[in-house]
Scaffold this active site. Sequence first.
Site, short mmCIF file in Angstrom:
data_model
loop_
_atom_site.label_atom_id
_atom_site.label_comp_id
_atom_site.label_asym_id
_atom_site.label_seq_id
_atom_site.Cartn_x
_atom_site.Cartn_y
_atom_site.Cartn_z
CG ASP A 1 -0.18 -0.09 2.53
OD1 ASP A 1 0.81 -0.85 2.58
OD2 ASP A 1 -0.55 0.61 3.49
CD GLU A 2 -1.40 4.52 2.68
OE1 GLU A 2 -2.37 5.24 2.88
OE2 GLU A 2 -0.72 4.05 3.60
#
Length: 503
Positions: free
Chosen positions: A306-307
């Site tokens: 993620d991210e």
Amino acid sequence: MVLPHPLPLVPAPVSAIAREGRMPITATTRVLGHSPAAAQLLAAVERRTGIRLTPVETAPAEIELFVDPESSAPEGYTLEVGERAVIIGADEAGLFYGVQTLLQLLRQDDTGWSVLGADVADSPRFPRRGVMLDVARHFFGVDDVKRFIDSTSALKLNHLHLHLSDDQGWRVHIDSWPRLTQLSAGSSVDGHPGGFYTKDDYREIVAYAASRHMIVIPEIDLPGHTHAIGVAYPELVEAPVLNDTLVADSQRLEQPLPEAGKPYLGWGVGHSSVRIHEERTYGFVRDVVRELAEMTPGPYIHIGGDESLGTPQADFDLFAERATEIVVEAGKIPIAWHEMGSAAGIAEGTVGQYWGMTTPAGAHAEEAAHFVERGGALIMSAANVTYLDMKYTDDFPLGLTWAAVIDVRTAYEWEPTAILDVPESAILGIEAPLWSETTRTLGEVEQLVFPRAAAQAEVAWSPREAPDRVWASFRVRVGSLAPLWKAEGVEFHPADEIPWSAR
Ligand code: TNX
């Protein structure tokens, strides 16, 4: 419309019919059953009522438990409570769930303790009913995690995802990279103390979870969320990349910016990455995955994804392909946050975890669908309904609001198969994550988790078309869990949407 008086059960069973009368519970009530679930029933009844039931080795007995694989689908059970109570599990998990149902039927009135008369036949809608605990932003020790397992498995949740590493700390010992726990485990958010699990601690958690029929999914978040790795091994990471949101949020929250080689104590995301073009990074990933796999009997290793906001797309995709392949080579099924679905060659069979909104934005739906095209499947963690770290109301003291403000009704009213354009069979089930930026103690975690985890348990367990699978029924049934939660010391949030029972 709504049934007038459904049995006070959460999640709603496939079929549950109230019988006249109640079965009294006293110290002379005999329990027959050779499964661990029988001992768990005795212990739970004693915690709740102070009554020590009488275990017996042979019939007759007032409460009888046994396993019969023919009785229902996997994890299913039947429970009959009349003059006697009989629980038949399709397997040991089913028996355990039958016991949880019986415990929800336990009542105290002026004549003493009893179990409500009932005929229940039950089995889960989805095989995957998960919850996640972020032990990286704040650390929670073995006893806290056990308490979390007790309270969530009682709702028939069966996977525990542990988010074991993030920018603020590394939480599990790895023999081949010892500085991770020597140098990168002492910190957590806001300068609070950190901590980590020794290998024995981790094994103890896994065994305890198994005894409550929960599979532990360890996550090492990569290639982003890796600032802490750089505190121990600077040669593995890139310099921090400061995006505009991070800088603005850090100013607003009066939090420090990440600095290479120093513990990061803020809440910002998207500033860190391992070095994707250096071979030693993959040696590191291979060692960590191998050591985790060795102590994880469950089939999954979560590799994050993620991210990674500062990472060029092509680099990110290359990393996703290599990291998921490393998990496969270690004999495990990779799980990744849905962004990794951008990688054309993500390892076949990788399971994606969708954390976009119930109305997907940008490339999220496409990324998630790619896991299915590669022979994998999906876990639904739509952030605006399942995220347990979102506030219940704007003024709730704990939690964040970036995905939504999620009251109990919002947490309850969603359908996991209606978000993405993939076959229903590709949806394994759901997971509700608890990120711990704002929760320092397990009691604070529990305020965010309960009662919303009960809403998610029902979404994952109960048939979509069951007459009780509606808010008007759920709010009454979940309210009836208050005495049980109080007796077990669960610090649930008494949301005013729910009519909470006194006893
Ligand atoms: C997003 S959701 C994150 C986490 C944060 C969380 C806070 C996801 C996969 N990543 O790093 O803790 O928001 O709600």
